[in-house]
Design a protein around this motif. Sequence first.
Motif, mmCIF file in Angstrom:
data_model
loop_
_atom_site.group_PDB
_atom_site.id
_atom_site.type_symbol
_atom_site.label_atom_id
_atom_site.label_comp_id
_atom_site.label_asym_id
_atom_site.label_seq_id
_atom_site.Cartn_x
_atom_site.Cartn_y
_atom_site.Cartn_z
ATOM 1 N N ARG A 10 13.078 3.177 10.027
ATOM 2 C CA ARG A 10 12.699 3.378 8.811
ATOM 3 C C ARG A 10 11.570 2.387 8.583
ATOM 4 N N SER B 204 0.901 -1.121 0.175
ATOM 5 C CA SER B 204 -0.032 0.233 0.046
ATOM 6 C C SER B 204 0.932 1.089 0.047
ATOM 7 N N LYS C 40 10.217 9.156 0.190
ATOM 8 C CA LYS C 40 10.212 10.232 -0.828
ATOM 9 C C LYS C 40 10.379 9.541 -2.038
ATOM 10 N N SER C 41 11.303 8.464 -1.954
ATOM 11 C CA SER C 41 11.877 8.134 -3.484
ATOM 12 C C SER C 41 10.915 7.147 -4.087
ATOM 13 N N GLY D 133 12.879 9.138 6.119
ATOM 14 C CA GLY D 133 12.304 7.830 6.171
ATOM 15 C C GLY D 133 10.795 7.367 5.688
HETATM 16 N N1 LIG Z 1 4.557 2.428 0.510
HETATM 17 C C1 LIG Z 1 5.443 2.087 1.366
HETATM 18 N N2 LIG Z 1 5.315 0.851 2.106
HETATM 19 C C2 LIG Z 1 6.378 0.316 2.839
HETATM 20 N N3 LIG Z 1 7.400 0.736 2.871
HETATM 21 C C3 LIG Z 1 7.846 1.641 2.176
HETATM 22 C C4 LIG Z 1 6.997 2.562 1.597
HETATM 23 N N4 LIG Z 1 7.415 3.487 0.761
HETATM 24 C C5 LIG Z 1 8.696 3.712 0.863
HETATM 25 N N5 LIG Z 1 9.113 2.616 1.756
HETATM 26 C C6 LIG Z 1 10.289 2.186 2.489
HETATM 27 O O1 LIG Z 1 10.704 3.249 3.487
HETATM 28 C C7 LIG Z 1 11.778 3.303 3.477
HETATM 29 C C8 LIG Z 1 12.291 4.671 3.247
HETATM 30 O O2 LIG Z 1 12.243 5.183 2.022
HETATM 31 P P1 LIG Z 1 12.765 6.481 1.332
HETATM 32 O O3 LIG Z 1 14.222 5.842 1.462
HETATM 33 O O4 LIG Z 1 12.433 6.724 0.130
HETATM 34 O O5 LIG Z 1 12.825 7.320 2.483
HETATM 35 P P2 LIG Z 1 12.785 9.115 2.270
HETATM 36 O O6 LIG Z 1 11.829 9.564 2.501
HETATM 37 O O7 LIG Z 1 13.784 9.557 1.219
HETATM 38 O O8 LIG Z 1 13.911 9.311 3.557
HETATM 39 P P3 LIG Z 1 15.201 10.149 4.002
HETATM 40 O O9 LIG Z 1 14.878 11.711 3.549
HETATM 41 O O10 LIG Z 1 15.560 10.044 5.310
HETATM 42 O O11 LIG Z 1 16.222 9.705 2.932
HETATM 43 C C9 LIG Z 1 12.404 2.430 2.285
HETATM 44 O O12 LIG Z 1 13.063 1.313 3.010
HETATM 45 C C10 LIG Z 1 11.468 2.061 1.503
HETATM 46 O O13 LIG Z 1 11.462 0.874 1.072
#
Ligand SMILES: Nc1ncnc2c1ncn2[C@@H]1O[C@H](COP(=O)(O)OP(=O)(O)OP(=O)(O)O)[C@@H](O)[C@H]1O
Length: 619
Positions: free
Chosen positions: A333, A12, A40-41, A37
């Motif tokens: 995270r 989700s 965003k990616s 965490g």
């Molecule tokens: N919809 C989702 N459901 C479950 N896990 C997720 C979901 N979206 C992202 N994640 C997980 O959350 C973790 C953090 O995601 P991401 O690296 O994109 O964070 P970020 O917002 O870029 O954080 P930061 O700014 O700290 O680097 C990753 O391990 C990713 O796989």
Amino acid sequence: MSALKGIFGLSSFRKNQLEAINATLDGKDVFVLMPTGGGKSLCYQLPATCQTGKTQGVTFVFSPLIALISEQVASLRSKQIDAHNLGSAITSTEDAREAARRLRSSAKPSIVYITPEKLKESAQVQEILTDLYEAKLLARFVIDEAHVIASWGRDFRDAYTELNVLRERYPDVPIMALTATANQSAIQDIINSLSLRDPVCLTQSFNRSNLHYKVCDKPSTKKKSIEAVAAYIRSQHHNDTGIVYCFSRNDCEEVALRLREDYNLPARHYHAGMDPKERELNQVDWLNGKYNIIVATIAFGMGIDKPDVRFVIHHTMPKSLDGFYQETGRAGRDGEAADCVLFYAYKDSISLRNMICSDRDRDKSLPPAEKKRLQEELQAVTRYCTNNVDCRRSLVLDHFGEKFDPANCHNSCDNCCRGGVTMEKDLTDETLKIIALFNEMSAITENFTLNHFKDVYRGRNNLKIRDAGHEKLKSYASGAQLSPEMTNRLMSEITTLNIFCIKRVPVGKWTQEYVQACLAGTLRIILKFKDEGPPKGKAPAAAKGRGSKNGKQKAPEAESFLSLYRDDDGRDEISDFDDMDVSGFVMEQPVTGAAINEDLTQSLFNELKKLRDNVDISY
Ligand SMILES: Nc1ncnc2c1ncn2[C@@H]1O[C@H](COP(=O)(O)OP(=O)(O)OP(=O)(O)O)[C@@H](O)[C@H]1O
């Protein structure tokens, strides 16, 4: 949804992810503010795999760090996504050459990462973008870590501010900007700088509700402070994955070694000065779970995405609350509970302050405004550490301009767990008395330690005081009615406000600390104290019990703030922050007590009295 499950293996969306994805697929500009965490990616990686959006072709991601880019590209490739690394201005790897070849071929990649510097400096990249634009094959531009646009000083990246060329040169390409750290004015700066058009703004609370915050007194010797860290890990997080942040490279190596050899904990170090191969190996081994604990400088942070980090310990206080938020943001995270424990020592804040002011490690002085900004950042984090009253969550979020109701902390920080009634005390008069005492003492004694000064203020009668004749001073014992805790908090606040500073003078193996006057302020000194009652909840140990054998909470061995001054001569181990990972600071020569003109002091005094009712600064 099918891409979410099929490609990313997720079930989700998290908050705002779908909204961001739909908006960019609809060809709109998007601004995303998500906590560390938050995910965003996915907001741009998933659209990059879709060919159903209003704009088609390649997604270009601008990212600040080449290490971060490499990791993201590797992770996307492991999901069979056609990702490439066009590299940085200083590297021209085979990867980057291959990326350029592919961008010119008919089999174009889905997503390409690049640093802003590469765009600025590479005519070839600019040419490729122009060709893609003319062929309508640019799906979107993504600016990751967009707060860098609004940062200045050390974080300033010229090329980030020049990303405004994207809108000028390629006006039809939608832009998405993402960050975890920006207040309202920074958000506006980002939007203006990138010329975002009527952007869909997706912001949410900075609050990381699964992180539990705590500040502990840091013991005065390195041996004891490492012992306290080890005791905490062993009792609360045995076998858990965690990060221990240190300020200096030497500290990283020493703390990791001691944790390993003296406490049998699986720790390795990580800092920018290491052999790159060894550094990468330590990181990979930690990521793969070969070692649970990484002891690192802030070189280890942005982009570290290990889901199951159960604790982040600051063995040395961070330099800013932004840094604190980023560093603790590596914890939890996966959404599960995690602990963020900061070991605070007053001497660390003094060392950091001296460094900000020091010319060491810098070719040229920082501009005064930059020095001031760094000092203010340190003041904010020092206040966070010394505040044992307000909800820690609310203190951190307030820094980002977010009002947080402490009732929603649900006792997940040490301050909320403490019982008792909060009282506010106006200590302006006490501050005036302290300044008066300081002037009287410095008229007859050149150097005295803070410990000695406190003893005179509180009216103790020991040999040292009698030898110096300080018991005969008019203001002797003027703080006799204050409790030791209040005296400590007040002295710390006075130093934080730059009314006093601490001069550290190396004497052989030791360092002597002397009190000096910096300036007299025109402030009201109001501090909050807790009238201790029964505790409201257990001290946070969010992930407590995980791996801990008996689940009992053993408080880290820590000494009181007061103990830092137990040695009357202010002796302490010489700080070895010399090998810090950040570059440079500038030293402001502190004004010595003797150099302070008495008339000036008197008039500052009078000013303080006059203005105290007009200026109201509460902490
Ligand atoms: N919809 C989702 N459901 C479950 N896990 C997720 C979901 N979206 C992202 N994640 C997980 O959350 C973790 C953090 O995601 P991401 O690296 O994109 O964070 P970020 O917002 O870029 O954080 P930061 O700014 O700290 O680097 C990753 O391990 C990713 O796989």
